[in-house]
Design an enzyme around this catalytic site. Structure first.
Site, short mmCIF file in Angstrom:
data_model
loop_
_atom_site.label_atom_id
_atom_site.label_comp_id
_atom_site.label_asym_id
_atom_site.label_seq_id
_atom_site.Cartn_x
_atom_site.Cartn_y
_atom_site.Cartn_z
N GLU A 260 0.73 -1.22 0.09
CA GLU A 260 0.08 -0.08 0.10
C GLU A 260 0.89 1.36 0.08
O GLU A 260 1.83 1.25 0.72
CB GLU A 260 -0.98 0.14 1.17
CG GLU A 260 -1.98 -1.03 1.06
CD GLU A 260 -3.05 -1.04 1.99
OE1 GLU A 260 -4.37 -1.15 1.63
OE2 GLU A 260 -2.90 -0.85 3.13
N CYS B 168 -1.54 5.82 10.28
CA CYS B 168 -0.20 5.21 10.68
C CYS B 168 -0.56 3.74 11.17
O CYS B 168 -1.66 3.77 12.02
CB CYS B 168 0.34 6.18 11.92
SG CYS B 168 1.03 7.66 11.08
#
Ligand code: SAH
Ligand code: SF4
Length: 373
Positions: free
Chosen positions: A95, A367
């Site tokens: 990703e 995150c």
């Protein structure tokens, strides 16, 4: 594509010169090829008209453009974040995230498929480690985002977007127009631990920072590490002008090891010694990341412990309220407690800190949320 075909995104400019010289071809063609790759962001040999057929034939036979096809792209509802699931040649996926902040765009790129470090609150860590990315696969992510930023023919601003109604699409196009359509900021904070894949990451950094190519300034690249001590020392000796972020999360060895298993291999005192050496050798400030977990590491005492730990060091603390992931039951610290944490750092220790803007949580692009299942 032949098995031995070389990925052109893995070549520095001088390596590309060397390749053409080895083929007894003029380095002039290497310069043109380089421009096609990084200035025009060409996606195929078919759109390189200035290269003679004999050069193209050799390139087609022995090299390829390691483009990473999009398996899936998702946009956050606010239009600020786009996450790409990219396909690697061996079938693995990674990703890459493009984030829009006021006046700038940042690409968050991956360095590994999965991660070996196993931090308890991180979805990538829970995937386990599959493999390192090559330098070409790292560069290709930056090229991918740079290409997606190119201005669209339609000049469009956000007011028009509201009229049209398709905010997310429009915000991206307006963004491309506003930012001059150039990728200027990269964070090596995607999937994986970049200092566990040191050589490929630094090779990619050399390519991405080449001023005749993507030209992302080293000062605008931030590498985040879980605390791989030998990597930090090597980075200090290499003197690359990157920003270093170190994921701390706790200020005692036992608390840290409970969150970050890698702390057993590289204990806190060794990590802090490496950070001190890094700052002394480079004169650079380090960003210390602290994922704020409700009731776990967010009390005033924790703030004072990190203040004491970093006393005298050129440091900034980046507080990241925990992003939810399926395999970890912790909750993010409340805004009030995060502000109090900051206040203690500032007033009692004169330690600057920021609370990271939470972006892309609705598409699991925050995150620690990146994972491929
Ligand atoms: N492997 C590197 C870089 C990738 S993770 C590292 O660990 O530093 C980028 C940052 O996100 C790190 O500071 C990491 O600790 C943090 N992080 C991981 N999982 C998180 C989560 N669920 N919520 C908030 N931050 C997280
Ligand atoms: Fe790996 Fe970083 Fe996630 Fe830890 S936080 S598991 S080092 S990607």
């Amino acid at each position: 594509m032949a098995a031995a075909s070389a990925d052109l995104y893995a070549f520095t400019r001088s390596e590309l010169d060397g390749l053409l010289v080895r083929w007894s071809l003029s380095p002039v063609h290497a310069a043109r090829l380089w421009n096609y790759l990084y200035l025009e962001l060409a996606a195929s040999f078919d759109v390189m008209p200035e290269l003679p057929e004999k050069v193209l034939a050799r390139l087609r036979a022995e090299t390829h453009l390691g483009l990473l096809p999009i398996a899936l792209a998702s946009d956050s509802t606010d239009g600020f974040t786009r996450k790409y699931l990219l396909q690697l040649a061996d079938g693995e996926k990674i990703e890459t995230v493009r984030m829009r902040f006021t006046g700038r765009v940042t690409a968050c790129i991956s360095s590994q498929v999965g991660c070996a470090m196993g931090c308890v609150f991180c979805a990538t860590g829970q995937m386990g480690f599959t493999r390192h990315l090559t330098a070409g696969e790292i560069v290709a992510q930056a090229v991918h985002v740079a290409r997606a930023l190119r201005p669209s023919p339609a000049k469009i601003d956000e007011n028009t977007c509201h009229l049209i109604g398709d905010i997310s699409q429009c915000a991206q196009r307006a963004d491309a127009a506003r930012t001059g359509a150039r990728l200027r900021n990269i964070v090596l904070m995607g999937m994986g631990e970049p200092l566990h894949n040191y050589d490929a990451v630094m090779h990619a950094v050399d390519i991405m920072t080449d001023s005749a190519g993507l030209a992302v300034a080293g000062e605008r690249i931030t590498l985040s590490t879980v605390g791989v001590v030998p990597g930090i020392l090597r980075l200090a000796a290499d003197r690359r002008p990157l920003h270093l972020a170190v994921s701390l999360h706790a200020a005692t060895q036992s608390e840290r090891a409970a969150l970050v298993p890698a702390a057993k291999k590289w204990p806190l005192d060794e990590l802090m010694a490496a950070c001190r050496a890094y700052s002394a050798q480079t004169g650079r400030r380090i960003f210390y990341e602290w994922t704020l977990i409700d009731g776990r590491n967010d009390s005033p005492d924790h703030a004072r412990a990190v203040g004491r730990l970093l006393r005298g060091l050129p440091a900034q603390v980046n507080l990241i309220p925990l992003n939810p992931i399926a395999g970890y039951s912790g909750a993010p610290t409340h805004t009030v407690a995060a502000k109090h944490f900051q206040h203690i750092l500032a007033t009692e220790f004169r330690l600057p800190s920021t609370v990271r803007q939470r972006r892309g949580l609705d598409i699991a692009a925050g995150c620690g949320q990146l994972a491929v299942l």
